[in-house]
Design a protein around this motif. Structure first.
Motif, short mmCIF file in Angstrom:
data_model
loop_
_atom_site.label_atom_id
_atom_site.label_comp_id
_atom_site.label_asym_id
_atom_site.label_seq_id
_atom_site.Cartn_x
_atom_site.Cartn_y
_atom_site.Cartn_z
N ASN A 104 1.58 -7.10 -6.11
CA ASN A 104 2.70 -6.25 -5.70
C ASN A 104 3.90 -6.32 -6.64
O ASN A 104 4.94 -5.75 -6.36
N LYS A 106 6.59 -5.46 -9.15
CA LYS A 106 6.99 -4.06 -9.38
C LYS A 106 7.15 -3.69 -10.85
O LYS A 106 7.36 -2.54 -11.17
N SER A 137 2.27 2.82 -9.40
CA SER A 137 1.50 2.59 -8.17
C SER A 137 2.28 1.61 -7.29
O SER A 137 3.08 0.83 -7.79
N THR A 138 2.04 1.67 -5.99
CA THR A 138 2.91 0.90 -5.10
C THR A 138 2.26 -0.35 -4.49
O THR A 138 2.94 -1.16 -3.89
N SER A 139 0.95 -0.49 -4.65
CA SER A 139 0.32 -1.72 -4.14
C SER A 139 -0.98 -1.98 -4.88
O SER A 139 -1.45 -1.14 -5.65
N ASP A 146 -0.09 2.92 -14.94
CA ASP A 146 1.19 2.22 -14.83
C ASP A 146 1.72 1.81 -16.21
O ASP A 146 2.93 1.67 -16.40
#
Ligand code: F6P
Ligand code: MN
Length: 327
Positions: A104, A106, A137-139, A146
């Motif tokens: 996760n 960031k 992407s968030t997770s 990315d």
């Protein structure tokens, strides 16, 4: 006693002005740690048998030096337990390196761990280049997408220069600040606040031995610099053969750094993700410009990790002259 600002104090200021959570200053701090560790390795390399080659070839078809390996391992090591970073794209690794337990995190980072490593054996300048992106992407683990972001998305970028002194120069989107390492206490102090690339002076910096490989326009353009016939002013030649060193001089003194494309290799030599884009970000924030001859470097979206582009990087007047002559 003068109150000298340390790098960590500047990180907190950047963080406050960007209204950021603290993650970014931790990431920048780890690059400063890697820089201090590598400065020490480089200084001692000759005593402890760490000069020379390993006998292997990397993903770029280049001979790998012992210090290339050490530098890459150092970068991985300093980010191994930093939860805000989820992955690393490095010149020395074919694929993205995912950090354990950081699904996760960031940020993703791009890095040339030891730029100019050809200078190792001659006690010349070298550097570490880095870029920090917010992942898209968030997770879960970060995806290739990315990492394949245009340079204009950089949250922060900079470099550590290993020379007679060790310097860290970076911007988190605001001013470009330069810090010099006080080796005796292992701390970087602000020595070059708010760097602005000078206009109308300085050097041109290019490997002119490649002239036969260039197209006519490129050769004529470089000749104009060599013969001091450029409208942006007369430039003298300097080339250290280490991008970080050549760029650092250009940033401080003005002028232009060039690594053109070649007839048989139009993409040139330098890599977009961890060489060209981070330095272009620094250069633009210092009032300069960066192009591949056709397009602003920061607007190019890489289609692969180790993508190469030509690079023209420096003061606005010099880059404009290059563009005019290549058009
Ligand atoms: O990382 C590539 C690099 O080593 C740069 O640091 C340097 O500016 C360039 O290659 C030198 O290339 P050449 O030997 O072709 O001039
Ligand atoms: Mn490099």
């Amino acid at each position: 006693m003068t109150n000298r600002l340390t790098l960590s104090e500047q990180f907190f200021r950047d963080q406050a002005s960007a209204n950021a959570s603290g993650g970014l200053s931790t990431v920048l701090n780890r690059f400063s740690l890697a820089g201090r560790m590598l400065a020490s390795e480089i200084m001692r390399a000759g005593f402890v048998g760490k000069l020379g080659y390993t006998g292997t070839i990397n993903v770029q078809d280049e001979n790998v030096r012992a210090l290339d390996v050490i530098s890459n391992e150092t970068i991985i090591q300093v980010f191994e337990n930093i939860p805000m970073v989820s992955g690393i794209a490095s010149e020395e690794m074919e694929d993205v390196h995912l950090l354990p337990g950081c699904d996760n995190g960031k940020y993703v980072i791009s890095c040339d761990p030891l730029d100019g490593s050809g200078n190792v054996d001659v006690a010349g300048q070298m550097g570490t280049i880095f870029g920090i992106y917010r992942r898209l992407s968030t997770s879960g683990p970060p995806t290739l997408a990315d990492f394949l972001q245009p340079g204009r998305n950089l949250v922060a970028a900079g470099y550590v220069l290993y020379g007679p002194c060790t310097m860290m120069v970076y911007t988190a989107g605001g001013p470009v600040n330069g810090f010099t390492l006080d080796r005796s206490i292992g701390t970087f102090f602000l020595t070059h606040p708010d760097l602005q690339i000078p206009e109308g002076c300085g050097n041109y910096s290019i490997n002119e031995a490649n002239e036969k490989k260039w197209d006519d326009k490129t050769a004529a353009m470089v000749r104009a610099f060599r013969q001091q016939e450029t409208q942006c002013g007369k430039r003298s030649a300097r080339y250290a053969g280490a991008l970080v060193g050549d760029f650092h001089r250009t940033l401080l003194k003005g002028g232009i750094y060039m690594y053109p494309g070649e007839i048989k290799k139009p993409e040139g030599k330098l890599r977009l993700l961890y060489e060209n884009a981070p330095l272009a970000f620094v250069c633009e924030r210092a009032g300069g410009a960066a192009t591949n001859g056709k397009q602003r470097i920061l607007d190019i979206t890489p289609s692969k990790l180790h993508e190469r582009t030509p690079l023209y990087l420096g003061s606005k007047g010099d880059v404009a002259e290059v563009m005019r002559r290549l058009a």
